[in-house]
Enzyme design. Structure first.
Site, PDB file in Angstrom:
ATOM      1  CB  SER A   1     -51.007 -68.746 -58.298  1.00 14.83           C
ATOM      2  OG  SER A   1     -49.739 -68.622 -58.900  1.00 14.83           O
TER       3      SER A   1
ATOM      4  CE1 TYR B   1     -52.582 -71.345 -62.783  1.00 12.85           C
ATOM      5  CE2 TYR B   1     -51.107 -69.538 -62.219  1.00 12.85           C
ATOM      6  CZ  TYR B   1     -51.654 -70.778 -61.930  1.00 12.85           C
ATOM      7  OH  TYR B   1     -51.273 -71.439 -60.784  1.00 12.85           O
TER       8      TYR B   1
END
Length: 250
Positions: A142, A155
């Site tokens: 990400s 995350y």
């Protein structure tokens, strides 16, 4: 450079970025074992795949947080399809709140789905890959690893772990003919953006930081995955490909 006749294990395969890539793989003549538990998204994937009428779709509605049951189910699916040639670790959960508000159990829950379940996928797939002398593993990380987001610490931690595993696995599995790479999507307009309270402001924020002044599309991810999973990417391993319109240049 296609995945024709390959068998792909794809987690989160019915999501906003997953569905178009799944359809692209099917169009190329692959078998896709699609792991996803959202009934509405799975129904949309089935309908689109039926309409397209290519490849072979196997839907596996599995709870990735139950690692023991997940492993057992994947082992059965692997036997059913003759082993996995490709693993794409894409599924993730992304709670959002300040770091001090997370319990350690909440941190562990994110790691279980985002990282540990991916480890299980690779552990199940690797013996067949090694026997065939071919394999492709792609971990989806990400742009949040660039440090530009608050309130997503579990995350971001999980994506950092996947990046580390990408490099470790690439070093270890290369002798088997297995490549391992990561793709790092930028800020794509998917359901994940619904956590932002000001969508228009967030859209401006994204475009200001990208070199390419448009939002990314699922097709941008699908084409990248198709390349990394193909025979043509056989000399690329241990790398991270940023698919983010030039947000983060490394």
């Amino acid at each position: 450079m296609s995945v024709e006749n390959r068998t792909i294990l794809y987690t989160g395969a019915a999501g906003g970025l997953g569905l178009p890539a799944t359809l692209a793989f099917l169009a190329e003549g692959a078998t896709v074992v699609a792991v996803d538990h959202d009934p509405a998204k799975v129904a949309a994937l089935r309908a689109a795949a039926d309409e397209q009428g290519k490849g072979r779709l196997v839907v596996a509605a599995l709870d990735m947080s139950d690692l023991g049951a997940f492993r057992t189910a994947l082992e059965g699916l692997s036997q059913e399809v003759g082993g996995f040639d490709v693993v794409i670790n894409n599924a993730a959960i992304y709670p959002s709140k300040p770091f001090e508000d997370y319990t350690i159990e909440e941190h562990q829950a994110v790691q279980r789905v985002n990282v540990d379940a991916g480890i299980v996928c690779v552990q199940v797939a690797l013996p067949s890959m090694r026997a065939k002398g071919f394999g492709r593993i792609v971990n989806v990380v990400s742009v949040t690893l660039s440090g530009g987001w608050a309130n997503l610490s579990p995350y971001v931690q999980s994506k950092g772990a996947l990046l580390g595993l990408t490099r470790a696995w690439a070093r270890e599995f290369g002798a088997y003919g297995v490549t391992v790479n990561a793709i790092s999507p930028g800020a794509f307009p998917t359901d994940a953006e619904k956590i932002h309270p000001d969508p228009e402001g967030y859209n401006r924020y994204v475009l200001e930081r990208q070199a390419v002044k448009r939002r990314g599309t699922p097709a941008d991810i699908a084409s990248t995955l198709s390349f990394l999973c193909s025979d043509g990417a056989g000399f690329i391993t241990g790398q991270t490909l940023n698919v983010d319109g030039g947000w983060w240049m490394t």
